[in-house]
Design an enzyme around this catalytic site. Structure first.
Site, mmCIF file in Angstrom:
data_model
loop_
_atom_site.group_PDB
_atom_site.id
_atom_site.type_symbol
_atom_site.label_atom_id
_atom_site.label_comp_id
_atom_site.label_asym_id
_atom_site.label_seq_id
_atom_site.Cartn_x
_atom_site.Cartn_y
_atom_site.Cartn_z
ATOM 1 C CG ASN A 1 -1.904 1.292 1.496
ATOM 2 O OD1 ASN A 1 -1.834 2.039 0.389
ATOM 3 N ND2 ASN A 1 -2.618 1.096 2.549
ATOM 4 N NE ARG B 1 -5.849 1.873 -0.168
ATOM 5 C CZ ARG B 1 -5.803 3.213 0.620
ATOM 6 N NH1 ARG B 1 -4.908 3.431 1.276
ATOM 7 N NH2 ARG B 1 -7.172 3.866 0.768
ATOM 8 C CG HIS C 1 -12.299 4.583 3.133
ATOM 9 N ND1 HIS C 1 -12.860 5.570 3.810
ATOM 10 C CD2 HIS C 1 -10.949 4.850 3.435
ATOM 11 C CE1 HIS C 1 -11.777 6.589 4.109
ATOM 12 N NE2 HIS C 1 -10.505 5.754 3.816
ATOM 13 N NE ARG D 1 -8.202 13.294 3.657
ATOM 14 C CZ ARG D 1 -8.477 11.813 3.326
ATOM 15 N NH1 ARG D 1 -9.271 11.592 2.401
ATOM 16 N NH2 ARG D 1 -7.557 10.904 3.762
ATOM 17 C CD GLU E 1 -8.604 -0.337 4.521
ATOM 18 O OE1 GLU E 1 -8.081 -0.274 5.557
ATOM 19 O OE2 GLU E 1 -8.884 0.474 3.641
#
Ligand code: AMP
Length: 399
Positions: free
Chosen positions: A10, A89, A178, A239, A383
Site C-alpha cells: 500500500n 492497494r 475505502h 480534510r 483491508e
C-alpha cells in the site's frame, strides 16, 4: 499443501505499508511501514514473527529503496518460495474496474489515466507497482481498487447536478473510497447478525485519518459519502469534507490560489482546523476531557455531521439492520461512538456503556442494548486480508 503467501503493498506519496499474509489463514508473517520516503529521516519499521525491528534508510530514500530492503528481508527469511502474488492497494480505478484485476499494460494505463482524479494517491500506487514488478517480476501483480466496491451505486447517487457533459466527457461523478474496508466489515457484520449478506442492510462508518460512510443494501454499496476525490463528505483528520462550493470563489476573491484552497481543504481543515490542536483524535479527546472549548467544538461538528449522514442513508436502504464503526477512530473511540449514537435515538438505538467501553484495541462486538430495531457494531477492518484473498483467488483462476 505448501503455504501460499501474498505480499500486500500500500504505497502512499511518502510511505509504503507492507504485509506478507498467508492466503489461507490470514496470518501475517511479516508486516511493516516505511515512512518519510523522499525525506532526510526516511525509515522502515517491521514486525517479523511477532518481533519488532527498525531499519534506518539512506536520507531521501524512495519507494524503490524501501522495496529493496523488503526484498532482502524476504530473501533472508526464506519467504520468497511461498509467495504466490503481490497485491497492490490502488486508490482510484475510475469507472474501469468493478473488481480486482491482474495487472498488465492496459491496467497500468487505465490507472495512469485516472491519476488526475487522485493526484496524491494513484501516482504513488504506480510507483509501487513499477518497483514491485522490477523486484518480483516472476510473480503475478494484482490491483485491488478502493473505488471498485462502490461501482454498484445507482446514477442518482453518483451523479452531481452539473452539466451532464462533464460526466460524459471528463468522468466527473462521485466514486467513493475505502471500498475494501466497507466490503470487509459488511461481510463480518453478516456473520455477527447470522444472516446472509443479501438479506441485510447496513451503514458502515470507516473513521480513520480519512473518514467515509457507506449505505450497503444486500451486500452492495448504494451510496457513499466520498465523491470524485476522497475530500467530500464527513469531517476528517485534516480534510474538511462537505463545504459550500461557493466557498471557492469567495476564497479566490480573498486572493487564495486554487493550490492554496486545495491545501487548505485537504491538509489544514477537519479536526485539525476546527480544534487548532491536532489531527489526532486521541489528542483532541484528551483535551475534550479537560473541557477545552476548541476540542469540544471539533468533536461536536465531527459527530453531528456523521450522525446526519447515517440518518440520511436510511433513505436508500429503507430498512436498517446495523451501523458499523471501523477504522482507527471507529474501532477505538467510545466517546465518538456514544456521541454519534446519542444523536440517532430516533432509530431506537441505545448505547450499552459497558460494551461500548470494552470495544477497543481490536475487540469487536455489539455496543447497543435495544431489543428491536437496528444495532450498532464495532468491527476492526482488515483491508490487507481482502487484498490477499482477492490476489490468491485471481492467481487460482488464472491457472
Ligand atoms: P487510521 O487512519 O485508521 O489508522 O486511524 C487514525 C485515527 O485513529 C487517528 O485520528 C487516531 O487518533 C485515531 N485513533 C487511534 N487510536 C485511538 C484511540 N485509542 N482513541 C481514539 N482515537 C484513536
Amino acid at each position: 499443501m505448501p503455504q501460499q503467501y501474498v505480499l500486500v503493498l500500500n504505497c502512499g506519496s511518502s510511505s509504503l505499508k507492507f504485509a506478507i499474509i498467508d492466503a489461507q489463514s490470514g496470518n501475517e508473517t511479516l508486516s511493516g511501514l516505511a515512512e518519510c520516503l523522499g525525506l532526510e529521516n526516511a525509515s522502515l519499521k517491521y514486525k517479523l514473527n511477532g518481533n519488532k525491528h527498525t531499519v534506518s534508510l539512506a536520507p531521501n530514500a524512495q519507494h524503490a529503496q524501501a522495496i529493496a530492503v523488503l526484498v532482502q528481508l524476504i530473501n533472508d527469511n526464506k519467504l520468497s518460495d511461498q509467495l504466490i502474488a503481490v497485491g497492490h492497494r490502488v486508490v482510484h480505478g475510475g469507472e474501469n474496474f468493478t473488481g480486482s484485476v491482474i495487472i498488465n499494460e492496459d491496467v497500468i494505463s487505465a490507472i495512469t489515466k485516472v491519476s488526475a482524479l487522485a493526484p496524491l494517491h494513484n501516482p504513488a500506487n504506480l510507483v509501487g507497482i513499477a518497483a514491485a514488478i522490477k523486484a518480483f517480476g516472476s510473480l503475478p501483480q494484482i490491483a485491488v481498487f478502493d473505488t471498485a466496491f462502490h461501482q454498484t451505486m445507482p446514477s442518482k447517487a453518483y451523479l452531481y447536478a452539473l452539466p451532464y457533459s462533464l460526466y460524459k466527457e471528463h468522468s466527473v461523478r462521485r466514486y467513493g473510497f475505502h471500498g475494501t474496508s466497507h466490503y470487509f466489515v459488511s461481510g463480518q457484520a453478516a456473520e455477527v447478525l447470522q444472516k446472509p449478506i443479501k438479506d441485510i442492510n447496513l451503514i458502515s462508518a470507516h473513521l480513520g485519518n480519512g473518514c467515509s460512510v457507506t449505505a450497503i443494501k444486500g451486500g452492495k454499496s448504494v451510496d457513499t459519502s466520498m465523491g470524485i476525490t476522497p475530500l467530500e463528505g464527513l469531517v476528517m483528520g485534516t480534510r474538511s469534507g462537505d463545504v459550500d462550493p461557493g466557498l471557492f470563489s469567495f476564497l479566490s476573491n480573498l486572493g487564495y490560489s486554487a493550490k492554496k484552497i486545495d491545501n487548505l481543504l485537504n491538509k489544514e481543515s477537519g479536526l485539525l482546523g476546527l480544534s487548532q490542536l491536532s489531527n489526532d483524535c486521541r489528542t483532541i479527546e484528551e483535551e475534550y476531557e479537560k473541557q477545552n472549548p476548541q476540542a469540544i467544538l471539533a468533536l461536536d461538528v465531527f459527530c453531528y455531521r456523521l450522525a446526519k449522514y447515517i440518518a440520511s442513508y436510511t433513505v436508500p436502504l429503507g430498512k436498517l439492520d446495523a451501523i458499523i464503526f471501523t477504522g482507527g477512530i471507529g474501532e477505538n473511540s467510545h466517546l465518538i461512538r456514544e456521541k454519534v449514537l446519542n444523536l440517532l435515538t430516533i432509530f431506537g438505538l441505545s448505547v450499552d456503556n459497558d460494551k461500548n467501553l470494552a470495544a477497543r484495541f481490536g475487540q469487536s462486538g455489539v455496543i447497543t442494548n435495544n431489543n428491536s430495531g437496528p444495532i450498532a457494531l464495532v468491527i476492526p477492518t482488515n483491508e490487507e486480508w481482502v487484498i490477499a484473498q482477492d490476489s490468491a483467488q485471481l492467481v487460482k483462476e488464472a491457472k
